[in-house]
Motif scaffolding. Sequence first.
Motif, mmCIF file in Angstrom:
data_model
loop_
_atom_site.group_PDB
_atom_site.id
_atom_site.type_symbol
_atom_site.label_atom_id
_atom_site.label_comp_id
_atom_site.label_asym_id
_atom_site.label_seq_id
_atom_site.Cartn_x
_atom_site.Cartn_y
_atom_site.Cartn_z
ATOM 1 N N THR A 1 0.836 -1.203 0.000
ATOM 2 C CA THR A 1 0.000 0.000 0.000
ATOM 3 C C THR A 1 0.867 1.247 0.000
ATOM 4 O OG1 THR A 1 -1.645 -1.239 1.272
ATOM 5 C CG2 THR A 1 -1.909 1.144 1.166
ATOM 6 N N ALA A 2 1.905 1.246 0.844
ATOM 7 C CA ALA A 2 2.820 2.391 0.882
ATOM 8 C C ALA A 2 3.507 2.579 -0.467
ATOM 9 C CB ALA A 2 3.863 2.181 1.985
ATOM 10 N N ALA A 3 3.877 1.481 -1.122
ATOM 11 C CA ALA A 3 4.548 1.574 -2.424
ATOM 12 C C ALA A 3 3.631 2.200 -3.467
ATOM 13 C CB ALA A 3 5.001 0.189 -2.875
ATOM 14 N N MET A 4 2.347 1.826 -3.447
ATOM 15 C CA MET A 4 1.404 2.386 -4.405
ATOM 16 C C MET A 4 1.227 3.889 -4.189
ATOM 17 S SD MET A 4 -2.602 1.372 -5.121
ATOM 18 C CE MET A 4 -3.249 2.192 -3.661
ATOM 19 N N VAL A 5 1.036 4.296 -2.936
ATOM 20 C CA VAL A 5 0.833 5.710 -2.632
ATOM 21 C C VAL A 5 2.098 6.517 -2.943
ATOM 22 C CG1 VAL A 5 0.384 7.358 -0.782
ATOM 23 C CG2 VAL A 5 -0.970 5.248 -0.934
ATOM 24 N N ASP A 6 3.266 6.008 -2.547
ATOM 25 C CA ASP A 6 4.524 6.715 -2.807
ATOM 26 C C ASP A 6 4.761 6.896 -4.301
ATOM 27 O OD1 ASP A 6 4.932 6.830 -0.112
ATOM 28 O OD2 ASP A 6 6.423 5.213 -0.043
ATOM 29 N N HIS A 7 4.418 5.869 -5.074
ATOM 30 C CA HIS A 7 4.599 5.957 -6.528
ATOM 31 C C HIS A 7 3.727 7.071 -7.109
ATOM 32 C CE1 HIS A 7 5.570 4.504 -10.566
ATOM 33 N NE2 HIS A 7 4.287 4.663 -10.859
ATOM 34 N N ALA A 8 2.511 7.195 -6.611
ATOM 35 C CA ALA A 8 1.611 8.240 -7.103
ATOM 36 C C ALA A 8 2.165 9.628 -6.790
ATOM 37 C CB ALA A 8 0.224 8.066 -6.507
ATOM 38 N N TYR A 9 2.623 9.839 -5.548
ATOM 39 C CA TYR A 9 3.218 11.137 -5.198
ATOM 40 C C TYR A 9 4.427 11.439 -6.081
ATOM 41 C CZ TYR A 9 0.480 11.910 -0.915
ATOM 42 O OH TYR A 9 -0.532 12.158 -0.014
ATOM 43 N N ARG A 10 5.244 10.425 -6.325
ATOM 44 C CA ARG A 10 6.455 10.633 -7.112
ATOM 45 C C ARG A 10 6.112 11.003 -8.556
ATOM 46 N NH1 ARG A 10 8.681 6.663 -5.167
ATOM 47 N NH2 ARG A 10 8.172 5.072 -6.729
ATOM 48 N N ARG A 11 5.154 10.306 -9.139
ATOM 49 C CA ARG A 11 4.758 10.617 -10.525
ATOM 50 C C ARG A 11 4.226 12.045 -10.629
ATOM 51 N NH1 ARG A 11 7.328 7.605 -13.068
ATOM 52 N NH2 ARG A 11 6.697 5.662 -14.092
ATOM 53 N N ILE A 12 3.430 12.455 -9.660
ATOM 54 C CA ILE A 12 2.865 13.807 -9.680
ATOM 55 C C ILE A 12 3.969 14.854 -9.512
ATOM 56 C CG2 ILE A 12 1.374 15.415 -8.413
ATOM 57 C CD1 ILE A 12 -0.418 12.960 -7.759
ATOM 58 N N ALA A 13 4.903 14.571 -8.628
ATOM 59 C CA ALA A 13 5.928 15.573 -8.290
ATOM 60 C C ALA A 13 7.011 15.703 -9.355
ATOM 61 C CB ALA A 13 6.567 15.220 -6.950
ATOM 62 N N THR A 14 7.349 14.604 -10.012
ATOM 63 C CA THR A 14 8.525 14.626 -10.902
ATOM 64 C C THR A 14 8.198 14.440 -12.375
ATOM 65 O OG1 THR A 14 8.922 12.248 -10.631
ATOM 66 C CG2 THR A 14 9.955 13.741 -9.034
ATOM 67 N N GLY A 15 6.968 14.097 -12.708
ATOM 68 C CA GLY A 15 6.610 13.877 -14.106
ATOM 69 C C GLY A 15 5.439 14.743 -14.510
ATOM 70 N N ASN A 16 4.687 14.271 -15.475
ATOM 71 C CA ASN A 16 3.474 14.954 -15.897
ATOM 72 C C ASN A 16 2.386 14.652 -14.876
ATOM 73 O OD1 ASN A 16 1.079 15.778 -17.100
ATOM 74 N ND2 ASN A 16 1.716 15.180 -19.160
ATOM 75 N N ALA A 17 1.938 15.663 -14.148
ATOM 76 C CA ALA A 17 0.966 15.450 -13.070
ATOM 77 C C ALA A 17 -0.373 14.925 -13.571
ATOM 78 C CB ALA A 17 0.759 16.749 -12.291
ATOM 79 N N MET A 18 -0.611 15.011 -14.880
ATOM 80 C CA MET A 18 -1.840 14.425 -15.418
ATOM 81 C C MET A 18 -1.869 12.911 -15.218
ATOM 82 S SD MET A 18 -3.939 16.696 -16.546
ATOM 83 C CE MET A 18 -5.026 15.672 -17.504
#
Length: 684
Positions: free
Chosen positions: A572-589
């Motif tokens: 669960t932590a891995a899924m949530v962390d991945h989402a934050y990382r994608r939003i912060a460092t990539g295309n937030a869409m």
Amino acid sequence: MTIFDILTAQAATRPDAVAIDALDGQPLSYAALRDRVTARIADLAPRLQPGVPVALQRDHGRESAELELALLAAAIPVLSLPGFFTADQSRHATGLCGAVPDPTIRSAGSGKPRQSAPVPLPGGTARISFTSGSTGMPKGICLSADHMLTVARAIVAAVGAEHAGRHLALLPPGILLETVAGFFPTLIAGGTYVCPPQAEVGMADPFRPDFARAVRLIAEQRITSLILVPEYLDGIVRVMEAADIRLPLLTLVAVGGARTPVPLVERARRLGLPVRQGYGLTECASVVSLQDAGDDDPTSVGRPLSHMQARVADDGEIVLDGPICLGAVGGAAPHTPLHTGDIGTIDAAGRLHIDGRKSNLIITSFGRNISPEWVEAALTQQPAIAQAMVWGEGRPAPEALIVPAHADADLEAAVAAANALLPAYARIGGWRQAAHFTPMNGQLTGNGRLRRAAIAAAYLDGTPDFFTELEAQTVRERLRFLTIPQLQAGLTGTITRDVYLAYLAQAYHHVSHTVPLMQAARARLGGRPAIVAALDDYIAEETGHEEWILSDIAVAGGDAAAVRASAPAPATAAMVDHAYRRIATGNAMAFFGMVYVLESVSVALATRGASAVAKNLGLPPQAFTYLTSHGALDQDHMAFFAELVNGLDDPADRAAILGMAREMFALFGGVFAGIEMEPARAAA
């Protein structure tokens, strides 16, 4: 002879024989069934108006059978609504014919009927059967009681009363074929109609059945007859082949509703299944022809029943003479003879052979006429292919939309294998992957026929919209996700209370991040007003939903405070962390790829899993508020989501959403896979 006359006669000659068995420990004898139907008529008559239909959208069961018989005996028309109809389809059907809600359910109905003056029904209407047809809204066919019972008696005459043992209802409730060819003939012949709720036989989702469960129940309950559509026959055959199972008590397996591939019929018969193919139309009260016991031709759908005559027109169309429906709701009575729109032949023995739909014929640029059903049958007999739609009018060769049967399906090899079975002019020249065709997305009828116009509108009429492409491009990830044992157990309700609480705990941990993730995405996308407005709407709706989960945990007997204070599982932590990382460092869409996965999955969990788990665990509705509320919410959200993403023109936005969706299916799958099926209890 009316249905009540039939019940009265059976109650007089075989009063103690079992008529209805819903596997709930309370089978009904013929005498008891007659008495209960009599009592229901007396109860319903003062509350219902003659000629005003009653809308029934119920699961199989003893009470459903009683109610159907009582309404038929009382001459109250029944509007039969399959459970898989969308809310819009149900409202359309109910409003069009002015049907009133099921009088035995206080809160019946899926919303108010559309505000339109009901259309007068033809005199003598006993049942209104809405067929999906080729457009978005279904068409209502009006049938008389005499017509339906004429067909049922003709089936008994053709098959023989000796087959009236224990008939199991596997087709979804509300399907005319099961009522006219299964329910009524069983009662006429004095057999037992076995009609448990769909979940009991592995049919909680009739379009993703648990065939292993169905086969076990067929054996355990000593079932002697079934009515199947080809997809159900294929699933049962696969289970029997894989487990080397035989079902020797079956004396009749009738298959209809759509074209059955010849190799499937041959495989079934090699397993000893007494398969008889049939053919029919709703306008003819479902059944027109059925194979004789000795007819082993896998291309035949049998001779017309005693009340029907068939001939072939000059252009190959099947034309029928005999009883037909009273007309469609709001339409004139049909002309006779009935031009079916199906093309085929009649052999020297008088047996019908159906080649396909006249309107579906493809004429290639080489001038070859091809029935797409023929080519589709060659494709779907390949284990890697679940569904296929063939098209190609005016093209050099047919082309196909293909749905994989499993996550690792080699579609290229499967197409090559199918082409090896076809002549050169009918071989597939090009294909592409599609998402599943279902009644829920409007691309399949209830009995398994492709709704070609709807599929073509989604995939072939111009460039497909992005939501359609998103579904097609993630179909393998979804199929892999659905194989996770913990998820399957949840969908069928076969989990313990501890497992349900473990799921809720992880749901709490990822749902508590939903609003913060949206706020993070909003901060990165501040220069896009339309997206910001959409996120604001999502935030307003999702705020506080983690508290719903804690409430469910408490009602289910868990420790909500301990869950609030606990840490999420690693997955669960891995899924949530991945989402934050994608939003912060990539295309937030990319965040919307997560939205797509979580909301589409929650619809399935709500519509299939919540009721099954509640029933098995005996928990109150208050223990499922998160799941059940999200089922309705997320269906609305998915429509909103589709409109939103279809407005995105930037390829980078689309790629970010697609990539995140693929990643999220795997990560969310890890959350389910990490739940112990039998969590260890603390030592005493």
